[in-house]
Every structure is written in structure tokens, then in C-alpha cells.
Design an enzyme around this catalytic site. Structure first.
Site, PDB file in Angstrom:
ATOM      1  N   HIS A   1       1.009  -1.110   0.098  1.00 15.49           N
ATOM      2  CA  HIS A   1      -0.079  -0.074  -0.022  1.00 15.49           C
ATOM      3  C   HIS A   1       0.797   1.211   0.054  1.00 15.49           C
ATOM      4  O   HIS A   1       2.041   1.057   0.449  1.00 15.49           O
ATOM      5  CB  HIS A   1      -1.093   0.018   1.279  1.00 15.49           C
ATOM      6  CG  HIS A   1      -1.859  -0.919   1.246  1.00 15.49           C
ATOM      7  ND1 HIS A   1      -2.905  -0.987   1.974  1.00 15.49           N
ATOM      8  CD2 HIS A   1      -2.045  -1.871   0.511  1.00 15.49           C
ATOM      9  CE1 HIS A   1      -3.836  -1.953   1.904  1.00 15.49           C
ATOM     10  NE2 HIS A   1      -3.365  -2.493   1.008  1.00 15.49           N
TER      11      HIS A   1
ATOM     12  N   GLU B   1       0.924   3.828   1.775  1.00 15.03           N
ATOM     13  CA  GLU B   1       1.611   4.300   3.169  1.00 15.03           C
ATOM     14  C   GLU B   1       2.798   3.272   3.643  1.00 15.03           C
ATOM     15  O   GLU B   1       3.769   3.719   4.200  1.00 15.03           O
ATOM     16  CB  GLU B   1       0.353   4.147   4.177  1.00 15.03           C
ATOM     17  CG  GLU B   1      -0.783   4.786   3.973  1.00 15.03           C
ATOM     18  CD  GLU B   1      -1.800   4.077   3.456  1.00 15.03           C
ATOM     19  OE1 GLU B   1      -1.657   3.389   2.247  1.00 15.03           O
ATOM     20  OE2 GLU B   1      -3.138   4.255   3.769  1.00 15.03           O
TER      21      GLU B   1
ATOM     22  N   CYS C   1      -6.187   1.782   6.082  1.00 18.20           N
ATOM     23  CA  CYS C   1      -6.737   0.608   6.346  1.00 18.20           C
ATOM     24  C   CYS C   1      -6.151  -0.072   7.674  1.00 18.20           C
ATOM     25  O   CYS C   1      -5.273   0.463   7.976  1.00 18.20           O
ATOM     26  CB  CYS C   1      -6.656  -0.176   5.152  1.00 18.20           C
ATOM     27  SG  CYS C   1      -4.876  -0.903   5.187  1.00 18.20           S
TER      28      CYS C   1
ATOM     29  N   CYS D   1      -2.341  -0.481   7.538  1.00 16.77           N
ATOM     30  CA  CYS D   1      -1.514   0.741   7.348  1.00 16.77           C
ATOM     31  C   CYS D   1      -1.549   1.484   8.791  1.00 16.77           C
ATOM     32  O   CYS D   1      -0.784   2.167   9.263  1.00 16.77           O
ATOM     33  CB  CYS D   1      -2.002   1.649   6.224  1.00 16.77           C
ATOM     34  SG  CYS D   1      -1.498   0.685   4.608  1.00 16.77           S
TER      35      CYS D   1
END
Length: 159
Positions: free
Chosen positions: A53, A55, A83, A86
Site C-alpha cells: 500500500h 502508506e 486501512c 496501514c
């Protein structure tokens, strides 16, 4: 334009890279002392890695930039509410602040259905979270991406 909006625009540029690569358009920048020290964009499909992701990629780059896994004094700007994975990584990295664009009421973990960064006492770190910075622009990027993906899906495979 506020400083938050300026850095969120940088995160939107990262998200655009993801969209051009066929990835869900989420982007992230990490700022320390008014300067971007790390950037990331979703690369789940590109890297065949569910943890890639925006992040997570930006956090790894920021840790390398500061020479420590602790990101105290850093602000994280991300186009979509992080999410649970993260948000958990953010708790462990200890940034001073998280700013996101569009909310994710079903999957977000920074105020959506839970806020792992602020309201969960057993965790070892809390930090202020601000959502809604350039939310319309961030949301429009997502809506356009999924609108195009649905249109391509309706067309079927090209011959």
C-alpha cells in the site's frame, strides 16, 4: 492554500502514478520539518504484494531517510483513510500526525469504523488524525479510476 492542502496535492500526484499503472489510486507523502522526505503509491498489483500500500511504501522510505523506524516529528499525508494494516504500521512508527483526504467508512481504521491511532488504549502510540483534506479531489480520483475500470470490464477482452 494551506500547508496541509499543499502536501495533500503531493500525495495526489503519487496517487496519479498508481492510477496510471493500473493500481488503485492511493498516494502518500511523509513530511518532516516542512519537507517531503518520502513518497509512496499503491503497488499491490505491480509487486504482487498485498502489503504494498502507498502508506507502507512511504513508511519504509521515511524510515530510511531518517535512519530510524520511529517517525516522531513526521506528518503522514495519504489520499484515502488508512486501512487497519496501514493504521497498525502507523501506530508502530509513531508519526506526530496523520492527515487523509477521503474517508473510507467501510475499511478505514483512522475514524471510519475504528480509529486505531487515537481511541484504542491498549496500543502503544496515539497521534492526531485529520480527515477530509482535499476530500473531493481525492474522492474524484478514486471515482474516475473505478468508473474507467468498470467501463473496460464491460467492453471485455480486446481481440
Amino acid at each position: 492554500m494551506t500547508e496541509d492542502e499543499r502536501f495533500m496535492q503531493q500525495a495526489l500526484l503519487e496517487a496519479a502514478k498508481a492510477g496510471r499503472a493500473g493500481e488503485v489510486p492511493c498516494g502518500c507523502v511523509i513530511v518532516k520539518e516542512g519537507k517531503v522526505i518520502a513518497r509512496g503509491w499503491n503497488q499491490v498489483e505491480t509487486l504482487k504484494d498485498a502489503t504494498a500500500h502507498a502508506e507502507m511504501i512511504a513508511l519504509t522510505a521515511a524510515e530510511a531517510a531518517v535512519g530510524d523506524w520511529r517517525l516522531e516529528g513526521c506528518a503522514v499525508y495519504v489520499t484515502k483513510e488508512p486501512c487497519p494494516m496501514c493504521a497498525g504500521a502507523l501506530v508502530h512508527c509513531r508519526p506526530s500526525r496523520v492527515v487523509f483526504g477521503m474517508a473510507d467508512p467501510r475499511g478505514g481504521a483512522c475514524g471510519g469504523w475504528i480509529n486505531l491511532l487515537d481511541s484504542n488504549p491498549p496500543l502503544n502510540h496515539r497521534c492526531p488524525v485529520e480527515g477530509g483534506v482535499l476530500a473531493e479531489e481525492c474522492g474524484e480520483q478514486f471515482r474516475n479510476f473505478f468508473r474507467q475500470a468498470r467501463a473496460l470490464q464491460k467492453q471485455g477482452p480486446s481481440e
